[in-house]
Design a protein around this motif. Structure first.
Motif, PDB file in Angstrom:
ATOM      1  N   VAL A 100       2.064  -4.921  31.772  1.00  0.00           N
ATOM      2  CA  VAL A 100       2.294  -5.077  30.462  1.00  0.00           C
ATOM      3  C   VAL A 100       2.895  -6.700  30.158  1.00  0.00           C
ATOM      4  O   VAL A 100       3.946  -7.114  30.679  1.00  0.00           O
ATOM      5  N   SER A 106      10.365 -14.181  23.255  1.00  0.00           N
ATOM      6  CA  SER A 106      11.062 -15.130  22.436  1.00  0.00           C
ATOM      7  C   SER A 106      12.375 -15.770  23.113  1.00  0.00           C
ATOM      8  O   SER A 106      12.679 -16.937  22.863  1.00  0.00           O
ATOM      9  N   ARG A 107      12.927 -15.076  23.901  1.00  0.00           N
ATOM     10  CA  ARG A 107      14.327 -15.443  24.384  1.00  0.00           C
ATOM     11  C   ARG A 107      14.039 -16.689  25.321  1.00  0.00           C
ATOM     12  O   ARG A 107      14.813 -17.683  25.527  1.00  0.00           O
ATOM     13  N   GLN A 182      -3.039  -4.700  22.964  1.00  0.00           N
ATOM     14  CA  GLN A 182      -2.394  -3.571  22.404  1.00  0.00           C
ATOM     15  C   GLN A 182      -2.319  -3.832  20.778  1.00  0.00           C
ATOM     16  O   GLN A 182      -2.873  -4.855  20.331  1.00  0.00           O
ATOM     17  N   LYS A 390      14.143 -13.689  31.745  1.00  0.00           N
ATOM     18  CA  LYS A 390      14.304 -13.224  30.147  1.00  0.00           C
ATOM     19  C   LYS A 390      14.932 -14.624  29.336  1.00  0.00           C
ATOM     20  O   LYS A 390      14.359 -14.943  28.325  1.00  0.00           O
TER      21      LYS A 390
HETATM   22  P1  UTP Z   1      10.716  -7.653  26.841  1.00  0.00           P
HETATM   23  O1  UTP Z   1      11.373  -6.622  26.085  1.00  0.00           O
HETATM   24  O2  UTP Z   1      11.558  -8.547  27.928  1.00  0.00           O
HETATM   25  O3  UTP Z   1      10.230  -8.453  25.568  1.00  0.00           O
HETATM   26  O4  UTP Z   1       9.445  -7.189  27.433  1.00  0.00           O
HETATM   27  P2  UTP Z   1       9.587 -10.059  25.623  1.00  0.00           P
HETATM   28  O5  UTP Z   1       8.692  -9.831  24.624  1.00  0.00           O
HETATM   29  O6  UTP Z   1       8.622 -10.305  26.813  1.00  0.00           O
HETATM   30  O7  UTP Z   1      10.673 -10.863  25.444  1.00  0.00           O
HETATM   31  P3  UTP Z   1      11.531 -11.388  24.371  1.00  0.00           P
HETATM   32  O8  UTP Z   1      12.331  -9.896  24.034  1.00  0.00           O
HETATM   33  O9  UTP Z   1      10.857 -11.616  23.052  1.00  0.00           O
HETATM   34  O10 UTP Z   1      12.449 -12.448  24.563  1.00  0.00           O
HETATM   35  C1  UTP Z   1       9.259  -6.465  28.585  1.00  0.00           C
HETATM   36  C2  UTP Z   1       7.983  -6.411  29.011  1.00  0.00           C
HETATM   37  O11 UTP Z   1       7.310  -5.719  28.170  1.00  0.00           O
HETATM   38  C3  UTP Z   1       6.269  -6.400  27.769  1.00  0.00           C
HETATM   39  C4  UTP Z   1       6.460  -7.832  27.943  1.00  0.00           C
HETATM   40  O12 UTP Z   1       5.296  -8.584  28.017  1.00  0.00           O
HETATM   41  C5  UTP Z   1       7.296  -7.745  29.129  1.00  0.00           C
HETATM   42  O13 UTP Z   1       6.349  -7.770  30.238  1.00  0.00           O
HETATM   43  N1  UTP Z   1       5.928  -6.144  26.234  1.00  0.00           N
HETATM   44  C6  UTP Z   1       6.877  -6.256  25.406  1.00  0.00           C
HETATM   45  C7  UTP Z   1       4.321  -5.975  25.866  1.00  0.00           C
HETATM   46  O14 UTP Z   1       3.782  -5.874  26.763  1.00  0.00           O
HETATM   47  N2  UTP Z   1       4.531  -5.623  24.536  1.00  0.00           N
HETATM   48  C8  UTP Z   1       5.412  -5.511  23.539  1.00  0.00           C
HETATM   49  O15 UTP Z   1       5.032  -5.236  22.501  1.00  0.00           O
HETATM   50  C9  UTP Z   1       6.750  -5.941  24.018  1.00  0.00           C
END
Ligand code: UTP
Length: 462
Positions: A100, A106-107, A182, A390
């Motif tokens: 995924v 964003s972090r 997605q 992260k």
């Molecule tokens: P995170 O919860 O760490 O979110 O996703 P993020 O978007 O990568 O980072 P932040 O929170 O904005 O900093 C965990 C995993 O789930 C995937 C991300 O790509 C990562 O591999 N993910 C998250 C998706 O594929 N789709 C989403 O809508 C959200």
């Protein structure tokens, strides 16, 4: 044919979203087309659920009826029987890999898909490269074909495909690397009204990693898996280069237990670490988010002093294809966050709010766990398999991830009797990296390097 203005207005008014067309008269033909296309894609059923959820109050409910779930301990997780069963599945081409990678990262604050971020401590290889080379390493080791399904979102799909194509799929066969996007969801205000971020545009963001269930079905990936005779899918997240992709013992345990879903869990670092924990609730296994536990539950201890809710999930799973097919139409619960979202003011200009003004919703993949007839939780050693990127700095940042990669490769060397020079704090003096196609583990390394191999500089073995 695309939806007409009249049809859009009818649908929107029937669902209390008529405001989305309030700038219609000032839009150009192109702008109108873009807006109508977005309106056509709106999922009014989910919007109604979002509105109802806000109306009933979004505070997390308390969970007073949970108990810790059973976990296969580390000591039993690598049984030779399981390794053999997993290897057999891989060799016969019945295992696929799902990544995924649709999140926004964003972090970390990195421009572009997070998977393009360079993380190799010596090679500077990207996350995507490291993951792909692990799959290639498995294909070579087991003379197998392993399809790689990568979920993107509209925001990063093209850039992800381009990155793979420019890098020749990192050696993988192009016909076994499959991208699929997605869904995207709008954000809504306190009354459940969808937010415009421009006169002609709805603010949209990915619908969470749980969006994968619908996306796999709608984008034809479940059919592709069936056509390739895949039975078992290894699932992981893009930001963790320590991941042991399709580790045979984990695949094998899943198969030997006829599990629907298997979940890798590790001991939490401390009671306040923000991992979801594995629990039993109403007789079903599930993962409860950190934010849903009370302070007492987070800190509760067993008589032996161990944390009661000790085991956290880090989103490393194995699914049976049959279970994914069964769940692909499941209506997962919504998770909500109150966020600052740019919005279009009545004069048509964009405003950036200084406090949260919008509710964003996501689906989480672990919410399928209660539906599993045979769920399995398996312990793993965190230092071996989990060190995600992260944040831009501090914990779980590029510095800690690169450090943990080097530490892991050093342990491989030491386990085969090759010494690693270390400083007074016990940290390796040199950066070490091993390409997954050179060795997937210490046993492979033993076969590849001479007994008198010396480490006296940074090294990258490939
Ligand atoms: P995170 O919860 O760490 O979110 O996703 P993020 O978007 O990568 O980072 P932040 O929170 O904005 O900093 C965990 C995993 O789930 C995937 C991300 O790509 C990562 O591999 N993910 C998250 C998706 O594929 N789709 C989403 O809508 C959200």
């Amino acid at each position: 044919m695309a939806i007409t203005y009249e049809e859009a207005l009818k649908r929107l008014e029937a669902n209390g979203q008529g405001h989305l067309l309030r700038f219609w008269n000032s839009l150009s033909d192109v702008q109108r087309k873009v807006l109508l296309a977005q309106i056509e894609g709106l999922d009014f059923e989910s919007l109604a659920r979002m509105k109802a959820m806000i109306a009933s109050g979004v505070a997390a409910k308390s969970l007073d009826d949970i108990e810790p779930a059973e976990v296969v301990p580390l000591s039993s997780a690598k049984e030779p029987k399981a390794v053999l069963a997993g290897e057999e599945s891989i060799k016969k081409g019945a295992v696929g890999v799902i990544l995924v990678a649709g999140g926004q990262g964003s972090r970390l604050g990195y421009e572009g898909p997070k998977g393009c971020y360079n993380i190799g401590p010596v090679s500077n290889a990207s996350l995507f490269e490291i993951h792909s080379r692990k799959i290639l390493g498995l294909e070579q080791k087991y003379q197998a074909k392993i399809p790689f399904y990568i979920m993107t979102s509209l925001a990063n799909d093209q850039a992800t495909r381009d990155f793979f194509s420019q890098n020749n799929y990192f050696g993988l066969s192009k016909d076994r690397v499959l991208f699929f996007v997605q869904g995207m969801w709008p954000a809504v205000d306190k009354d459940g009204k969808v937010i415009l971020d421009a006169k002609d545009h709805l603010f949209m963001s990915p619908d969470g990693h749980g969006g994968i269930l619908a996306a796999l079905r709608e984008r034809g990936m479940l059919d592709d898996m069936k056509n390739r005779k895949i039975e078992t899918l290894f699932y992981f997240q893009v930001d963790n280069p320590l991941i042991e992709i399709a580790e045979p013992a984990f695949i094998g345990l899943h198969r030997l237990n006829n599990a629907d879903i298997s979940v890798k869990v590790c001991a939490k670092r401390d009671p306040d670490e923000g991992l979801g924990v594995v629990v039993i609730q109403n007789g079903r296994n599930s993962v409860v988010e950190y934010s849903e536990l009370t302070k007492e539950q987070k800190h509760a201890r067993l008589p032996d002093g161990e944390l009661k809710f000790k085991y956290g999930s880090v989103a490393i799973h194995v699914f049976s294809l049959n279970f994914l097919v069964r769940e692909s139409g499941a209506q997962l619960p919504l998770h909500v966050a109150h966020k600052k979202v740019p919005c279009c003011a009545d004069d048509g200009n964009q405003v950036k709010p200084d406090k949260p003004n919008a509710y964003k919703f996501e689906k989480f993949i672990f919410d399928v766990i209660p539906d599993a007839a045979t769920p399995l939780n398996v312990e793993f050693a965190r230092e071996e398999e989990f060190s995600p990127v992260k944040n831009a700095e501090g914990s779980d940042s590029p510095i800690t991830t690169r450090r943990d990669m080097t530490r892991k490769f050093c342990r491989w060397f030491e386990s085969i009797g090759i010494s690693v020079p270390r400083n007074n704090d016990g940290e390796p003096l040199h950066k070490i990296e091993i390409d997954p196609c050179f060795a997937l583990g210490a046993d492979d390394l033993r076969r590849k390097v001479a007994k008198d191999f010396k480490i006296n500089a940074d090294i990258f073995l490939k």
